[in-house]
Design a protein around this motif. Sequence first.
Motif, short mmCIF file in Angstrom:
data_model
loop_
_atom_site.label_atom_id
_atom_site.label_comp_id
_atom_site.label_asym_id
_atom_site.label_seq_id
_atom_site.Cartn_x
_atom_site.Cartn_y
_atom_site.Cartn_z
N PHE A 87 0.83 -1.20 0.00
CA PHE A 87 0.00 0.00 0.00
C PHE A 87 0.86 1.25 0.00
CE2 PHE A 87 -2.67 -3.32 1.70
CZ PHE A 87 -3.89 -3.08 1.09
N CYS A 88 0.35 2.31 -0.64
CA CYS A 88 1.03 3.60 -0.63
C CYS A 88 -0.02 4.68 -0.44
CB CYS A 88 1.83 3.83 -1.90
SG CYS A 88 0.85 3.89 -3.40
N ARG A 89 0.45 5.84 0.02
CA ARG A 89 -0.45 6.93 0.40
C ARG A 89 -0.87 7.73 -0.82
NH1 ARG A 89 -0.44 8.25 5.46
NH2 ARG A 89 -0.32 6.00 5.55
N SER A 90 -1.61 7.09 -1.74
CA SER A 90 -2.00 7.77 -2.97
C SER A 90 -2.92 8.94 -2.71
CB SER A 90 -2.69 6.79 -3.92
OG SER A 90 -3.88 6.29 -3.36
N THR A 91 -3.67 8.91 -1.62
CA THR A 91 -4.58 10.02 -1.33
C THR A 91 -3.85 11.21 -0.76
OG1 THR A 91 -4.99 9.00 0.82
CG2 THR A 91 -6.57 8.54 -0.92
N ASN A 92 -2.54 11.08 -0.49
CA ASN A 92 -1.77 12.20 0.06
C ASN A 92 -0.72 12.67 -0.93
OD1 ASN A 92 -3.12 12.34 2.42
ND2 ASN A 92 -1.58 11.33 3.66
N VAL A 93 -0.97 12.50 -2.22
CA VAL A 93 0.03 12.86 -3.22
C VAL A 93 0.41 14.32 -3.13
CG1 VAL A 93 0.33 13.22 -5.69
CG2 VAL A 93 -0.48 11.03 -4.86
N PHE A 94 -0.58 15.20 -2.94
CA PHE A 94 -0.27 16.62 -2.91
C PHE A 94 0.50 16.98 -1.66
CE2 PHE A 94 -2.36 17.60 -6.71
CZ PHE A 94 -3.53 16.86 -6.78
N ASN A 95 0.22 16.31 -0.55
CA ASN A 95 1.02 16.53 0.65
C ASN A 95 2.45 16.09 0.43
OD1 ASN A 95 -1.13 17.56 2.07
ND2 ASN A 95 -1.67 15.61 3.03
N ALA A 96 2.61 14.97 -0.28
CA ALA A 96 3.96 14.48 -0.54
C ALA A 96 4.74 15.46 -1.39
CB ALA A 96 3.90 13.12 -1.24
N ALA A 97 4.06 16.06 -2.36
CA ALA A 97 4.75 17.00 -3.23
C ALA A 97 5.26 18.21 -2.46
CB ALA A 97 3.80 17.45 -4.35
N ALA A 98 4.60 18.52 -1.36
CA ALA A 98 5.00 19.69 -0.59
C ALA A 98 6.34 19.50 0.10
CB ALA A 98 3.93 20.02 0.46
N VAL A 99 6.76 18.25 0.30
CA VAL A 99 8.02 18.01 0.99
C VAL A 99 9.12 17.60 0.02
CG1 VAL A 99 6.88 17.39 3.12
CG2 VAL A 99 7.40 15.60 1.48
N GLY A 100 8.89 17.76 -1.26
CA GLY A 100 9.96 17.48 -2.22
C GLY A 100 9.49 16.59 -3.34
N SER A 101 9.96 16.87 -4.54
CA SER A 101 9.50 16.12 -5.70
C SER A 101 9.90 14.67 -5.62
CB SER A 101 10.09 16.74 -6.96
OG SER A 101 11.50 16.72 -6.92
N ALA A 102 11.04 14.38 -5.01
CA ALA A 102 11.47 12.99 -4.93
C ALA A 102 10.49 12.16 -4.13
CB ALA A 102 12.86 12.92 -4.30
#
Length: 744
Positions: A394-409
């Motif tokens: 499983f991965c946090r697909s519903t938090n993609v935009f949050n992930a982008a906030a901490v870096g593109s990688a």
Amino acid sequence: MAGASRPRSFICHHVLWDARTRELLRVFNTDGQIENRVDSSSFQGFSIEYASNSKKEKMQGSFGFFQRSCNAIMGAADAVRRFAATGAFGDDNRRTEALVLTIDGMIWTGCTSGLLVQWDGNGNRIQEFQYHPFAVQCLCSFGPRVWVGYASGTVQILDLGGNKLGGWVAHSGPVIEITVGAGYVFTLANHGGIRGWNITSPGPLDSILGSELSGKEFLYTRMENVKMLSGTWNVGQGKASHDSLISWLGSRKDVGIVVVGLQEVEMGAGVLALSAAKETVGLEGSTVGQWWLDMIGKTLDEGSTFERVGSRQLAGLLISVWVRNSLRAHVGDVDAAAVPCGFGRAIGNKGAVGLRLRVYDRIFCFVNCHFAAHLEAVNQRNADFDHVYRTMKFCRSTNVFNAAAVGSAAAVQMLRGTNVTGEQPAEGMPELSEADLVIFLGDFNYRLDGIAYDEARDIISQRCFDRLRERDQLLREMEAGNVFQGMREAVITFPPTYKFERHKAGLAGYDSAEKKRIPAWCDRVLYRDSRSTLLSGCSLACPVVSSIASRYEACMDVIDSDHKPVRCIFNVDIARADDSIRRQELGEILGSNEKIRYMHEELHKIPETIVSSNNIILQNQDTSILRITNKYGKNDAFFEIICERLSFIMGDGQASDHHPRGSFGFPRWLQVTPAAGIIRPNHIAEVSVHHNEFQTKEFVDGVPQDCWCEHNRDTEIILVVKVRGSYTTEARNHRVCVRSLPHG
């Protein structure tokens, strides 16, 4: 193509500097390989000078620094050009995101792939570890431990040797910072949430405290109940009427969670190829899939009554979870997954999609499957289940935009469904095995063995389903332990759900075409909760107990597909801990239990230490040995040495304070080695305090740089030796006066 964007490539290099001289020593990549190839002819017009006692020394020093710096910089640039030329987007997985220095002098780095690398102080790669598949966001070291924060919200603890001591889900979003203070480890998530964790855990107190708390479990245990509808339907590339969806999902006022699994939402070679291409770049979904989500939302009165908390599509497979608004505050941490099983485990015509979420702090997993077809493909269906169960990640697909906030990688790492490649979870155990409740639903495609079409139709018309169940492939394989191990299914009391002629009502609608496919229960709902036996009651030790709240049934009046939709309503009891009450009970235990209080004090005790001298005089590259003795016979002592104050002794004997600077605040003429370390019980650490020669003035392109002529003056500094225990943030300080006498 003109105007087309070029593929991006990332390369990560580590740079090693001398903290006192600020000299660039070397540049090396994440594999520890030194990059130092250089064409010195490229550096025309660049010069650097040092003030020295002779012109020859100045030229040698200038050229040496010039050569080393140019080699390192040009080596890094050359590596970037080589990697950019390859367009290797996948190299982003090895990008370094975090770095920390540990008390034993080692350096730890964390990568976007989840890889942890240990280096020595000279930049040599020592060893690497992979304990989690998500990007490392931050590292923190204190005493004998290293804390790792991941983009998944997980925190792990390692010892200085790299052994994993423990781990847990700390936040619903990426952990972007970890720090230590006041006996706690504090973690910060990218959504702003801060949580504190006891610095001694995991440790020797855990088992004792756990035993004491379990005796008071009845005081802080709270029981919750949720009704949950799980429905599966192979829609055969068709679209349902509103009445069909109401018949299947509607009019359930007491249901708090609705899980919907669809198969064959859309099919065809073009659809499968496009879906596979999307998955490789972290995309999913389609207009047809969105149509189904919109229609289900209307059926469930989305917005006013229910909210969709997550969905995942893989080609023709679609799963979605809907939560009643009154329950929404207790549901979170939604993760998604997809596992293809078709055409060499690469295409989503067969496979599974899943959603994982927390309900009252318990983990629920829902998996929608479509396995291999045809009567004889029993072993392939078993293999499909085994592949899905073992590789679903499983991965946090519903938090993609949050992930982008901490870096593109980190965003890329979270967007990619790593399990679409069929990789094993990094930690060995299947992630589905860790859930408190798992529900598998879908078109499993198991058929009826040893029965003819006409005989099956006769038995169905008589509603003698016991006779048909004896021939059911799935029940037989489950009894043999070949598939769905440890899972249960309610007793089937409805007719086989496959295969029907579309828009033909009643049992007369079974396939009457030339092939006359034998009716079968292809569409099923199976589950597993926390119980090891059916007699287990709901408790914190067995936190989720489920039962069938009403009939496990098929909607035989729905005629929009060649399959009938199936639903099963569960009654789920959930045991959870009231954290506020549990904290109160824990405080009482710590205050009243003498054994625990003694152990707690021992863990937080600062080892008794002595230093060999509190006054050192240095001149002309003298070296003095400072000995630090750990007199405590039980625990290690952890020390670090800093410069508290630097003063110049003026001609009138007055001292002029100067702020500390450089590594650990040391002046350039002073070298303290090691400046931090570990002292075993009843052992002595020897620290070299060395008066170091250093150039007094440097020039770059003829411009003088700001340097202090510290070693040519009568200088006095105060070193502070800070000593801590393994689990205490408080320190015992020893002060040592070091005086540097001028030359001559």
